[in-house]
Design an enzyme around this catalytic site. Structure first.
Site, short mmCIF file in Angstrom:
data_model
loop_
_atom_site.label_atom_id
_atom_site.label_comp_id
_atom_site.label_asym_id
_atom_site.label_seq_id
_atom_site.Cartn_x
_atom_site.Cartn_y
_atom_site.Cartn_z
N SER B 151 0.80 -1.12 0.07
CA SER B 151 -0.02 0.00 -0.09
C SER B 151 0.75 1.28 -0.19
O SER B 151 1.70 1.19 -1.00
CB SER B 151 -1.02 0.00 1.36
OG SER B 151 -2.11 0.75 0.81
N ASP B 228 -9.99 -5.67 -3.50
CA ASP B 228 -9.31 -4.62 -2.72
C ASP B 228 -10.31 -3.37 -2.51
O ASP B 228 -10.60 -2.72 -3.66
CB ASP B 228 -8.21 -4.19 -3.36
CG ASP B 228 -7.02 -3.33 -2.28
OD1 ASP B 228 -7.95 -2.62 -1.80
OD2 ASP B 228 -5.94 -3.35 -2.42
N HIS B 262 -7.35 -6.30 0.60
CA HIS B 262 -6.17 -5.28 0.97
C HIS B 262 -5.42 -5.75 2.24
O HIS B 262 -4.63 -5.42 2.64
CB HIS B 262 -6.72 -3.94 1.10
CG HIS B 262 -5.62 -2.79 1.00
ND1 HIS B 262 -5.07 -2.48 -0.21
CD2 HIS B 262 -5.28 -1.89 1.68
CE1 HIS B 262 -4.11 -1.61 0.00
NE2 HIS B 262 -3.99 -1.13 1.19
#
Lengths: 284, 284
Positions: B151, B228, B262
């Site tokens: 991320s 995600d 995620h």
């Protein structure tokens, strides 16, 4: 009382790691549990189940986040169920005052003292109610189940197997509190949940239960780090359990892991061996 | 300024997972980092290093507790270093007010605005100071290092590699914020750390840096879950990065993982592939 509510779902190693809540009749409160459904899971396929019981201060999240077990559950095609470690938010005086008694510390016994007996029946919850919830909602292979756990939950797994001969195909434990009637953690918990009559304590102590075991042949697999801080503090006493097994003619595997401690780093390092062990008993 | 203090040490997969603190000159505060020393590590052996950069809200613990990476680091004989994601406790106004700016959200840039520029120099910390701390204290193979992250940290890994051609043997990212100048998270962070001049932002945006890249041949490995939640919110924009790579003639591997999200459940499911990828570049 087997209705469940999905809290979260995350794809993991081709299967799904889910958390559900449900209203527990046995504990008279809402409880959460985690369940890993491996990629082999479907409405047509029936799979074996392993129950995992966590240790002091834990809930349904610790094992699923830190043990790295989904990889092996996916490889073998085994469902893994992780309950919480105690009733929650039941408004008993002092329930949140200590890390080793009350919330997060149910010890997998059925309390008989007031006020704990109204809610703290984790043994019946784990061995009866939760099994029914899982069987109704996820249709695993009937009766094809094993159990393991860590520390307080390692002992929980042992007493679940020893008090229910034949119910679990195999049992293993990481660093279990092996003889709670003889260590500070156990003495505190058993006094609180069971009262002062130490005769009653023996019915909930794995080392005592081994000595009295009369059931189908049972093998116990214990995994213990040599640098475990709680081993050094005499909270775990695995030698007492091993000695009781020897005396009672119950076979055991005792693996001492040099320099490992009590943490999930220890569990993650050897969880693959525990899956291989349980798979041998669950999968023909 | 390379003196370090041991905070914790846990045996893990035959090696040791350690956490250290040190006084950072670049960030003017005490910082912690995690380091996994695999079983092959010794004072005589020089090993490759992989740096891991974590995402928003994380610190040095998340990856070492949740990714299950020690197994692969042990198999390949690779040291893994995980810094924190920002300076800590530096008493800047509002530093703890948001999850996506300030503490836990350093974005791996060197801030130029007041008051952030006094402390928020995570790019220099990760690519210069921390590398020196690791080299002096753990004597890895000189220059034989790779970088990856998740991320915000996936983007951090990309800009570390793109701004330092040849410094890392390989780079990969789980669900990176691929084009921060075009997404809400990036716009907020870059405005705060870099100011309003959007020309300057491009120097810290992987998609822009790819377009301008002039260095030795580079390949980028991106791993992205199709479910995600932040992909759907247009925070990640991996297609922009992939398009820029195509246009610039930079080779890339883009793996879309069906139904993954995620979370660390996604990372843990595929971290073995990232180790295999980096090991191919680090170990001859």
């Amino acid at each position: 009382m087997t209705q469940i509510t999905l809290i979260s779902s995350n794809k993991s190693f081709g299967g799904y790691q889910k958390i559900y809540s449900h209203q527990s009749k046995e504990l008279s409160c809402e409880m959460k549990f985690a369940i890993y459904l491996p990629p082999q899971y479907s409405s047509e396929t029936k799979l074996p189940v392993i129950y995992w019981l966590s240790g002091l201060t834990c809930d349904e999240n610790n094992f699923i986040q830190k043990a790295g077990a989904q990889k092996y559950a996916a490889e073998y095609g085994i469902i893994v169920v992780c309950p919480d470690t105690s009733p929650r938010n039941v408004n008993l005086p002092g329930e949140n005052d200590a890390y080793d008694f009350g919330s997060g510390a149910g010890f997998y016994v059925d309390a008989i003292t007031d006020p704990w007996r109204k809610h703290y029946k984790m043994f019946s919850y784990v061995t009866v109610e939760l099994v029914e919830v899982i069987n109704v909602n996820f249709s695993p292979q009937p009766g094809n189940q094993s159990i393991f756990g860590h520390s307080m939950g390692g002992h929980g797994a042992l007493i679940c197997a020893l008090r229910n001969p034949g119910m679990y195909k195999s049992v293993s434990a990481f660093a279990p509190i092996s003889n709670p009637t003889k260590c500070p953690w156990g003495e505190k918990a058993f006094t609180g949940y069971l009262g002062d009559n130490q005769e009653l304590w023996n019915e909930w102590d794995a080392t005592e239960l081994v000595a009295a075991y009369k059931g189908p042949a049972l093998e116990i697999f214990i995994d213990q780090g040599s640098d475990d801080q709680f081993l050094k503090q005499n909270q775990l006493l695995p030698q007492n359990l091993v000695d009781a097994c020897s005396k009672a003619g119950i076979s055991y595997i005792y693996k001492e892991r040099e320099q490992y401690d009590h943490s999930y780093f220890f569990i993650a390092s050897f969880v693959s061996e525990h899956f291989a062990y349980h798979a041998k008993h669950l999968i023909n």
